[in-house]
Design an enzyme around this catalytic site. Structure first.
Site, mmCIF file in Angstrom:
data_model
loop_
_atom_site.group_PDB
_atom_site.id
_atom_site.type_symbol
_atom_site.label_atom_id
_atom_site.label_comp_id
_atom_site.label_asym_id
_atom_site.label_seq_id
_atom_site.Cartn_x
_atom_site.Cartn_y
_atom_site.Cartn_z
ATOM 1 N N VAL A 1 75.483 38.163 70.530
ATOM 2 C CA VAL A 1 75.713 39.451 69.878
ATOM 3 C C VAL A 1 77.075 40.005 70.292
ATOM 4 O O VAL A 1 78.012 40.066 69.503
ATOM 5 C CB VAL A 1 74.591 40.465 70.219
ATOM 6 C CG1 VAL A 1 74.842 41.788 69.503
ATOM 7 C CG2 VAL A 1 73.224 39.900 69.850
ATOM 8 N N CYS A 2 77.169 40.414 71.538
ATOM 9 C CA CYS A 2 78.374 41.096 72.014
ATOM 10 C C CYS A 2 79.511 40.144 72.348
ATOM 11 O O CYS A 2 80.642 40.578 72.590
ATOM 12 C CB CYS A 2 78.025 41.963 73.218
ATOM 13 S SG CYS A 2 76.776 43.207 72.819
ATOM 14 N N GLY A 3 79.221 38.835 72.374
ATOM 15 C CA GLY A 3 80.277 37.840 72.530
ATOM 16 C C GLY A 3 80.811 37.367 71.186
ATOM 17 O O GLY A 3 82.023 37.331 70.956
#
Length: 216
Positions: free
Chosen positions: A120-122
């Site tokens: 997700v945040c990567g």
């Protein structure tokens, strides 16, 4: 043909990239199952310390720090004690103007990213940065997903889009690259001793037993 002695253009140097550390927070770590959390915290700390030694511009960012995910790992904050992480609402760091403004100010076309969670945040900032013409390097062992499959598939997706996967120790040694660079030698080997597992233990052993050093 590249002339002998010239480092590859794809290699990282202290002055050609910036680093973004994304959402290394307790609530994110609780659901991370692709990596052992003790190992993950060790790797993130080693990565942060390496960036600090080589004076790499580093962005610390969190998501919903006060209302959900908690503060950034204390070992990361300790490396940058005077830096307040940018706290976001968006899952994609690249969609926060405070972050992209800093990236633009640094004016470096390579961006190194480590994040929880990878999928997700990567993925979000990695794919976004690539689309805007940046060269992205993703630190796989200082990141993690909710499962091994989630992490692995996210890394594969980023690689297919053009990102380069690296590990934290590889990152540090690539920045050092020559043990004759005495200005950072001690700091680098100290980080390796503390965070580098068997390699670091080997350094301690060689120094204590034989007075050995990497530069000799």
């Amino acid at each position: 043909m590249v002339a002998a002695g010239e480092p590859g253009k794809g290699m990282l140097t202290p002055d050609n990239h910036s680093l973004i550390l994304i959402d290394h927070q307790p609530q994110m770590a609780f659901a991370t199952h692709s990596h052992d959390i003790v190992e993950l915290r060790n790797n993130v700390a080693g990565l942060a310390k390496a960036a600090k030694v080589f004076e790499v511009p580093t962005i610390l960012t969190t998501v919903a720090e006060k209302t959900f995910a908690g503060p950034i790992f204390p070992e990361v904050q300790a490396v940058f004690p005077d830096q307040k992480p940018i706290d976001r609402t968006t899952m994609n760091t690249w969609e926060d103007k405070r972050v992209t403004d800093l990236i633009e100010d640094y004016d470096r076309k390579k961006v190194v990213i480590a994040a929880l969670w990878t999928e997700v945040c990567g993925v979000g900032p990695a794919l976004s940065a690539i689309d805007e013409g940046y060269e992205v390097y993703f630190v796989t062992d200082a990141s993690g997903g909710v499962s091994k499959e989630a992490h692995d598939m996210a890394v594969q997706r980023m690689v297919q889009a053009g990102a380069q996967p690296i590990t934290w120790l590889q990152y540090m040694l690539e920045l050092q690259r020559d043990w004759a660079r005495t200005g950072t030698y001690k700091a680098v080997t100290d980080i390796a001793k503390e965070h580098g597992g068997g390699y670091g233990l080997g350094l301690i052993y060689a120094e204590d037993m034989f007075g050995a050093s990497e530069g000799q």
